[in-house]
Design a protein around this motif. Sequence first.
Motif, short mmCIF file in Angstrom:
data_model
loop_
_atom_site.label_atom_id
_atom_site.label_comp_id
_atom_site.label_asym_id
_atom_site.label_seq_id
_atom_site.Cartn_x
_atom_site.Cartn_y
_atom_site.Cartn_z
N ASP A 196 0.87 -1.20 0.13
CA ASP A 196 0.07 -0.14 -0.01
C ASP A 196 0.71 1.27 -0.12
O ASP A 196 0.58 2.37 -0.92
CB ASP A 196 -0.96 0.09 1.32
CG ASP A 196 -2.04 -0.62 1.17
OD1 ASP A 196 -2.14 -1.57 0.08
OD2 ASP A 196 -2.81 -0.72 2.00
N THR A 233 2.60 1.82 -3.23
CA THR A 233 1.87 2.32 -4.37
C THR A 233 1.51 3.74 -4.01
O THR A 233 1.60 4.72 -4.92
CB THR A 233 0.49 1.40 -4.08
OG1 THR A 233 0.78 0.04 -4.19
CG2 THR A 233 -0.38 2.10 -5.47
N MET A 234 0.84 4.18 -2.91
CA MET A 234 0.51 5.57 -2.52
C MET A 234 1.72 6.48 -2.67
O MET A 234 1.46 7.62 -3.17
CB MET A 234 -0.24 5.56 -1.08
CG MET A 234 -1.52 4.92 -1.34
SD MET A 234 -2.50 5.25 0.07
CE MET A 234 -1.94 4.09 1.23
N HIS A 249 -3.54 6.50 11.29
CA HIS A 249 -4.32 5.26 11.74
C HIS A 249 -4.63 4.58 10.29
O HIS A 249 -4.97 5.39 9.38
CB HIS A 249 -5.65 5.63 12.35
CG HIS A 249 -5.35 6.20 13.87
ND1 HIS A 249 -5.03 5.46 14.62
CD2 HIS A 249 -5.18 7.72 13.95
CE1 HIS A 249 -4.74 6.26 15.90
NE2 HIS A 249 -4.78 7.74 15.41
N LYS A 250 -4.96 3.44 10.37
CA LYS A 250 -5.19 2.55 9.17
C LYS A 250 -6.90 2.44 9.41
O LYS A 250 -7.57 2.53 10.34
CB LYS A 250 -4.87 0.97 9.45
CG LYS A 250 -3.41 0.77 9.19
CD LYS A 250 -2.94 -0.59 9.20
CE LYS A 250 -1.45 -0.79 9.59
NZ LYS A 250 -1.33 -2.10 9.65
N PRO A 251 -7.46 2.23 8.10
CA PRO A 251 -6.82 2.34 6.78
C PRO A 251 -6.43 3.64 6.33
O PRO A 251 -6.89 4.63 6.70
CB PRO A 251 -8.00 1.81 5.83
CG PRO A 251 -9.15 2.15 6.46
CD PRO A 251 -8.99 2.22 7.83
N LEU A 252 -5.24 3.67 5.85
CA LEU A 252 -4.75 4.81 5.35
C LEU A 252 -5.15 5.41 3.88
O LEU A 252 -5.81 4.75 2.97
CB LEU A 252 -3.16 4.77 5.01
CG LEU A 252 -2.28 4.47 6.00
CD1 LEU A 252 -1.07 3.75 5.59
CD2 LEU A 252 -2.11 5.39 6.90
N ASP A 253 -5.48 6.65 4.12
CA ASP A 253 -5.87 7.62 2.82
C ASP A 253 -4.72 8.07 2.27
O ASP A 253 -3.82 8.87 2.95
CB ASP A 253 -6.81 8.61 3.55
CG ASP A 253 -7.34 9.45 2.27
OD1 ASP A 253 -8.21 9.12 1.50
OD2 ASP A 253 -6.86 10.72 2.03
N GLY A 254 -4.57 8.12 0.99
CA GLY A 254 -3.45 8.58 0.47
C GLY A 254 -3.07 10.11 0.52
O GLY A 254 -2.17 10.41 0.55
N ARG A 255 -4.15 10.73 0.56
CA ARG A 255 -3.93 12.40 0.93
C ARG A 255 -3.32 12.63 1.85
O ARG A 255 -2.58 13.33 2.29
CB ARG A 255 -5.19 12.94 0.51
CG ARG A 255 -5.40 13.26 -1.04
CD ARG A 255 -6.56 13.58 -1.50
NE ARG A 255 -7.19 12.98 -2.50
CZ ARG A 255 -8.49 13.29 -3.01
NH1 ARG A 255 -9.19 14.07 -2.70
NH2 ARG A 255 -8.66 12.35 -4.05
N VAL A 256 -4.05 11.86 3.14
CA VAL A 256 -3.86 12.25 4.60
C VAL A 256 -2.43 11.76 4.83
O VAL A 256 -1.61 12.47 5.37
CB VAL A 256 -4.55 11.42 5.66
CG1 VAL A 256 -4.40 11.66 6.88
CG2 VAL A 256 -6.12 12.08 5.44
N ARG A 307 0.17 14.32 3.08
CA ARG A 307 0.39 15.34 3.68
C ARG A 307 1.01 15.33 4.96
O ARG A 307 1.88 16.19 5.26
CB ARG A 307 -1.15 15.89 4.32
CG ARG A 307 -1.10 17.33 4.70
CD ARG A 307 -2.23 17.86 5.30
NE ARG A 307 -3.30 18.08 4.27
CZ ARG A 307 -4.59 18.20 4.63
NH1 ARG A 307 -4.96 18.09 5.94
NH2 ARG A 307 -5.53 18.53 3.77
N GLU A 309 -7.51 6.56 -3.73
CA GLU A 309 -6.42 7.23 -3.03
C GLU A 309 -6.35 6.67 -1.46
O GLU A 309 -5.61 6.68 -0.77
CB GLU A 309 -7.07 8.74 -2.78
CG GLU A 309 -7.04 9.64 -3.74
CD GLU A 309 -5.48 10.20 -3.84
OE1 GLU A 309 -4.74 9.80 -3.24
OE2 GLU A 309 -5.31 10.60 -5.01
N SER A 323 -5.84 3.09 0.79
CA SER A 323 -4.98 2.00 0.80
C SER A 323 -5.46 0.98 -0.18
O SER A 323 -6.53 0.39 -0.11
CB SER A 323 -4.92 1.25 2.19
OG SER A 323 -4.92 2.26 3.29
N PRO A 324 -4.48 0.66 -0.93
CA PRO A 324 -4.97 -0.42 -2.06
C PRO A 324 -5.43 -1.72 -1.37
O PRO A 324 -6.39 -2.40 -2.10
CB PRO A 324 -3.75 -0.51 -2.80
CG PRO A 324 -3.01 0.54 -3.00
CD PRO A 324 -3.31 1.06 -1.34
N MET A 337 -13.15 6.55 1.83
CA MET A 337 -13.33 5.67 2.55
C MET A 337 -14.44 4.59 2.09
O MET A 337 -14.22 3.44 2.48
CB MET A 337 -13.30 5.88 3.97
CG MET A 337 -11.89 6.54 4.47
SD MET A 337 -10.73 5.18 4.46
CE MET A 337 -9.19 5.91 5.23
#
Lengths: 623, 217
Positions: free
Chosen positions: A513, A516-517, A599-606, A609, B134, B136-137, B212
């Motif tokens: 993950d 990729t991100m 914290h998971k799950p991760l958001d790409g933008r968060v 940043r 965006e 987590s894959p 999400m």
Amino acid sequence: MTDPAAPALGGEASAPRRALDASIAHIREELRRAGVQMLGVDVLLALVIGIEISPASALLWFAGMQTLQHQRRRAALAPQGAAAADPEAFIRSMQHWWLLLGFGRAAVVALAFLYGQENLEVVVTMVLVGLAAGSVATSGGEVRLMRAWTFPALGTLALAWAAQLDWLGGTLALLVLALARLLIGYVENSGRQGRRLIDYAVELETERDRVRSANAALEEAGALLRIERDRAAAANAGKTRVLASVSHDLRQPLFAMSLNTAALGDTLERIDDPYLARIEAGLRRGLTQCRGLLDQLVDFARLDAGSVEVRWAALELGPYLQALAAPYEAAARAAGLDWQLQLAARPLHAWTDALLLERLLGNLLHNAVKFTPRGTVGLRLLPQAGTVRIEVFDTGPGIPAEHQERVFEEFYQLDNPSRDRSRGIGLGLSIVRRLARLLGIELHLSSTGTQGCCFELLLPASGGPAAACRPADGAADDPAEAMAREAFAAESAAARNGKVVLAIDDEADLLADLDTMLGGRGYRVLTAACADEACRRARQQPPDIVLADFRLRDRQTGAAAVQAVRALLGRCVPALIITGETDAQNLAEADASGLRVLHKPLDGRVLARAVEEALAGQPPGQA
Amino acid sequence: MQVLLVDNDRLLLEALSVAMQARHPDLQVDLAASEPEALALAGERAFDLILLDWWLGEASAAGCYASLREQCPQARIVVMSGDDRPRLVYEVLELGAAGFLCKNAAGFAEMREAIDIVARGGVYLPGRLGARDEVSPSVRQRWQGRSLAECFPALSPQQQAVLRVLLRGVSDKVIARELDVEVSTVKTHKKIVFRRLGVNSRAEAVALAARMGVMLD
């Protein structure tokens, strides 16, 4: 000049006429001014004659002389119309007066030489010589007047002296004649010079008038041009408005039709009706095409109205083009074409707007696929000094040289007389050109006419890491802008170009993950499953930031792994902890590590940043 | 589920209700073509979801939004517009909208997904604002609707409750009344939630929820 009869400069009069007018004005001026002096001279002469000869003859002469003077002044000064109407006649009449006055002076000479003493002769001679000099001024450069006066006056004087028949008289006579000749010559000369000056003045005036009228013409032409330009701008603005409102007004009913068609499609999933399914498919195809055309119209109208904002950022083109080209590759292969994507060996960065560039390249790739019946279409990315070069090429029919400039005009289409809608409405390339202009991209089209097309784009390069110093345009505090910027994924890649991220996690999923991100955003990602491996990696390549899962294998914690890497490198590398913990106890423990926790799950933008903030040394947390 | 559609275009109202009911026959859809109609209907029924066109004729629907919010605190109000520029989206999200539907949906698949998400209690944002690639894959997939607890396991139940009401888009006062706590407590919770989520504003929280795949109801 105060004389109202003075010929105004800049009239329509010819140069000789103007010279004559100037002479007349001068004569009148002199007569007006010299009147009192003349009177004085006449009074003096009369007195001398009265004393030396007889008061009667003096009185007679004085009266006659004054009458002549008075008449001449009247003739010269009163009728200003006459002089203006026919200056030649005026001069001729003045000539008579000058002649008469000359004879008046001759009378004095006669009186003095016939009846007077020798000293009177001398006085008269001196006075006449003085008057002769004065008449140079009075004749105003008009030699005819000078002659008319000089011949009787000085002629008589010379004759009178010559009649003495002695050497002094002869000498004086010759001197008087020489003076007369000199003065006449002088007047002649000054008249000629005056005329030449007038000629010159007239020439200057003519030139001035020509320049003035040329200026006026230019101004008029300019005004016309401005009007024309304003009209064109208004027409263009009108066209843009119409386009904008038409496309806007069409959107809503089109959207409604799409909704209805979608509902039909959904209903068909429940009831099986092949005939209705064909209708639904037809509707959907038509609507899809309509929407494509409308999108182009809207793009075009927005670009034309200048209401497109550019969000400048450094963009690494390799991964960007790879992602962008995927749907076109699929379309090309579906159409039975070969596809080529050729990227540069090293990362190339452009200073551009990711979304607008996507629209630009999309239009070119769409065209390439659409107009190439067989062969290859593709995309090349090449380094070039100072810029970055992207080429979109195909093996289609090409564009003949005579059309190569015009294809970029709006609504211009090659070889589509029936205006086949499936071939578009001829806006694609005009949108491409406008976008290129907006993004500072140099656009070239090369096509041999039969060997396909190649569109070359020269993009402003971004100096990679050096560009990090350049503040991203519009990096204002406006949160809407910030969100939009992030939303369009064209974040300031500058700061992260080539930055090395060391990710530590015992789960392969999370490492994948992160790779990729962050990899997609221009970072280099190193991965490690435990603290030992992390240290090995860090030794090979010192990371700029460490990301560690809070809970690792064998009761290791991410915080401890971070400590180990920091100790190894001997400096406080920025670090973030990632956790999937939900248990309050464990969460508190993660928080207590003093590192920022994600914290998971991760958001790409968060995530992006947080990494950026950590790299920039900003304190964790919110604004 | 009781749904109210508000748009000054009857054609669109009809089409939208047909499209929604074709996919979700259990929806009860009411239509209003003006603000007075919408408010009258809101007085009669307790709506769970309101789709509100942002341009009702000449003026923006901000006034209508406020009245509907007042009248239906339990409803999710999703704003619709043909204009999906990020600035407008941000504005209506800050105002409290529980999502944004773009009337220029790029394609049939996207349109259907938007209807599904909105109808099933999810948070929908157009295009890249709501892009789920965006996330987590390893958790990325087609929208299925996941609970708040699934999406944000790091939040305590109390924080999740605050976030749920916050995402629906009501004021701190209403949140406090619903959760039976003080307004100051709500504010403190909000701060913690924002920090945990790594966001700076309500709009960003909604965007994150959309990415999400949060399902609110």
